[in-house]
Design a protein around this motif. Sequence first.
Motif, PDB file in Angstrom:
ATOM      1  N   ILE A  86       4.145 -27.606  12.380  1.00 50.86           N
ATOM      2  CA  ILE A  86       3.290 -26.308  12.498  1.00 50.86           C
ATOM      3  C   ILE A  86       3.796 -25.647  11.393  1.00 50.86           C
ATOM      4  N   LYS A  87       2.698 -25.075  10.458  1.00 54.64           N
ATOM      5  CA  LYS A  87       2.919 -24.255   9.542  1.00 54.64           C
ATOM      6  C   LYS A  87       2.098 -22.714   9.726  1.00 54.64           C
ATOM      7  N   LEU A  88       3.048 -21.846   9.725  1.00 49.59           N
ATOM      8  CA  LEU A  88       2.332 -20.542   9.841  1.00 49.59           C
ATOM      9  C   LEU A  88       1.991 -20.167   8.315  1.00 49.59           C
ATOM     10  N   VAL A  89       0.726 -19.560   8.053  1.00 51.63           N
ATOM     11  CA  VAL A  89       0.483 -19.357   6.585  1.00 51.63           C
ATOM     12  C   VAL A  89      -0.236 -18.053   6.636  1.00 51.63           C
ATOM     13  N   PRO A  90      -0.065 -17.178   5.790  1.00 50.06           N
ATOM     14  CA  PRO A  90      -0.868 -16.081   5.537  1.00 50.06           C
ATOM     15  C   PRO A  90      -2.147 -16.178   5.334  1.00 50.06           C
ATOM     16  N   LYS A  91      -3.128 -15.395   5.887  1.00 47.16           N
ATOM     17  CA  LYS A  91      -4.541 -15.450   5.513  1.00 47.16           C
ATOM     18  C   LYS A  91      -4.835 -14.698   4.460  1.00 47.16           C
ATOM     19  N   ALA A  92      -5.397 -15.460   3.313  1.00 50.93           N
ATOM     20  CA  ALA A  92      -5.768 -15.105   1.886  1.00 50.93           C
ATOM     21  C   ALA A  92      -6.845 -13.980   2.061  1.00 50.93           C
ATOM     22  N   GLN A  93      -6.910 -12.851   1.529  1.00 49.74           N
ATOM     23  CA  GLN A  93      -7.618 -11.688   1.584  1.00 49.74           C
ATOM     24  C   GLN A  93      -8.063 -11.496   0.394  1.00 49.74           C
ATOM     25  N   TYR A  94      -9.266 -11.074   0.056  1.00 47.52           N
ATOM     26  CA  TYR A  94      -9.658 -10.388  -1.352  1.00 47.52           C
ATOM     27  C   TYR A  94      -9.974  -9.092  -0.984  1.00 47.52           C
ATOM     28  N   LYS A  95      -9.534  -8.403  -1.954  1.00 51.18           N
ATOM     29  CA  LYS A  95      -9.632  -6.763  -1.441  1.00 51.18           C
ATOM     30  C   LYS A  95     -10.282  -6.303  -2.879  1.00 51.18           C
ATOM     31  N   ILE A  96     -11.106  -5.529  -3.090  1.00 49.60           N
ATOM     32  CA  ILE A  96     -11.796  -4.815  -4.420  1.00 49.60           C
ATOM     33  C   ILE A  96     -10.700  -3.578  -4.691  1.00 49.60           C
ATOM     34  N   ASP A  97     -10.299  -3.539  -5.794  1.00 48.54           N
ATOM     35  CA  ASP A  97      -9.523  -2.451  -6.215  1.00 48.54           C
ATOM     36  C   ASP A  97     -10.460  -1.821  -7.126  1.00 48.54           C
ATOM     37  N   TRP A  98     -11.130  -0.716  -6.475  1.00 47.39           N
ATOM     38  CA  TRP A  98     -12.235  -0.010  -7.170  1.00 47.39           C
ATOM     39  C   TRP A  98     -12.000   0.835  -8.570  1.00 47.39           C
ATOM     40  N   SER A  99     -10.526   1.017  -8.361  1.00 49.93           N
ATOM     41  CA  SER A  99      -9.987   1.911  -9.579  1.00 49.93           C
ATOM     42  C   SER A  99      -9.976   1.012 -10.892  1.00 49.93           C
ATOM     43  N   LYS A 100     -10.070  -0.295 -10.624  1.00 52.57           N
ATOM     44  CA  LYS A 100     -10.129  -1.135 -11.999  1.00 52.57           C
ATOM     45  C   LYS A 100     -11.180  -1.856 -12.251  1.00 52.57           C
ATOM     46  N   LEU A 101     -12.304  -1.530 -11.641  1.00 47.99           N
ATOM     47  CA  LEU A 101     -13.758  -1.864 -12.132  1.00 47.99           C
ATOM     48  C   LEU A 101     -13.964  -0.866 -13.289  1.00 47.99           C
ATOM     49  N   PRO A 102     -14.248  -1.712 -14.543  1.00 44.78           N
ATOM     50  CA  PRO A 102     -14.675  -1.183 -15.706  1.00 44.78           C
ATOM     51  C   PRO A 102     -16.101  -0.265 -15.679  1.00 44.78           C
ATOM     52  N   SER A 103     -16.116   0.796 -16.127  1.00 47.93           N
ATOM     53  CA  SER A 103     -17.483   1.433 -16.383  1.00 47.93           C
ATOM     54  C   SER A 103     -18.430   1.351 -15.059  1.00 47.93           C
ATOM     55  N   MET A 104     -17.944   1.213 -14.149  1.00 41.24           N
ATOM     56  CA  MET A 104     -18.812   1.076 -12.857  1.00 41.24           C
ATOM     57  C   MET A 104     -18.825   2.303 -12.273  1.00 41.24           C
ATOM     58  N   GLY A 105     -17.679   3.097 -12.341  1.00 40.80           N
ATOM     59  CA  GLY A 105     -17.371   4.232 -11.447  1.00 40.80           C
ATOM     60  C   GLY A 105     -16.749   4.064 -10.258  1.00 40.80           C
ATOM     61  N   SER A 106     -17.358   4.618  -9.280  1.00 44.11           N
ATOM     62  CA  SER A 106     -16.799   4.614  -7.882  1.00 44.11           C
ATOM     63  C   SER A 106     -17.412   3.640  -7.166  1.00 44.11           C
ATOM     64  N   ARG A 107     -16.902   3.530  -6.163  1.00 43.39           N
ATOM     65  CA  ARG A 107     -17.453   2.422  -5.004  1.00 43.39           C
ATOM     66  C   ARG A 107     -18.988   3.000  -4.440  1.00 43.39           C
ATOM     67  N   GLU A 108     -19.313   4.177  -4.406  1.00 39.80           N
ATOM     68  CA  GLU A 108     -20.433   4.624  -4.071  1.00 39.80           C
ATOM     69  C   GLU A 108     -21.517   4.245  -5.074  1.00 39.80           C
TER      70      GLU A 108
END
Length: 143
Positions: free
Chosen positions: A101-123
Amino acid sequence: MSVLNFTNQDDLRAIIYTVGEILKADQQDEIYQLVYNSDIAIDQTGYDNWNGGTYLFTIYLTVDVQSFVKHRDSIQAIEILILEKINIVSPQLGNEVISSIKLVPKAQYKIDWSKLPSMGSREKVISLIQETKQILVSVATGG
């Protein structure tokens, strides 16, 4: 008595459900929650050519990262406990055996909005996506 098939998703879910019920009955509530909330997969991970051959399977229980981190110091003990319960529910079937049996963490992707160049905010990004959607719908409908 019907024979279970490890690679059949319904049979695999039945095995895991029954293991969960045993864990609950044994008052292993935290481990029960790990099993209950996990995504389940199985893969053939080995073959033992001895005595006609045995196919070895590993069950992967993918859990959320927080649960994995919370239990990381006891992951190996938890995997052994779950495997013991599985061997009670579903001992070796002919030439097939669940070997680990192997317990593995679920790989998740989360956007770090502060690192998006010249896009501004999430909105702003959402607004640009909505504008693009409107243009595509307009073009597709002849507008």
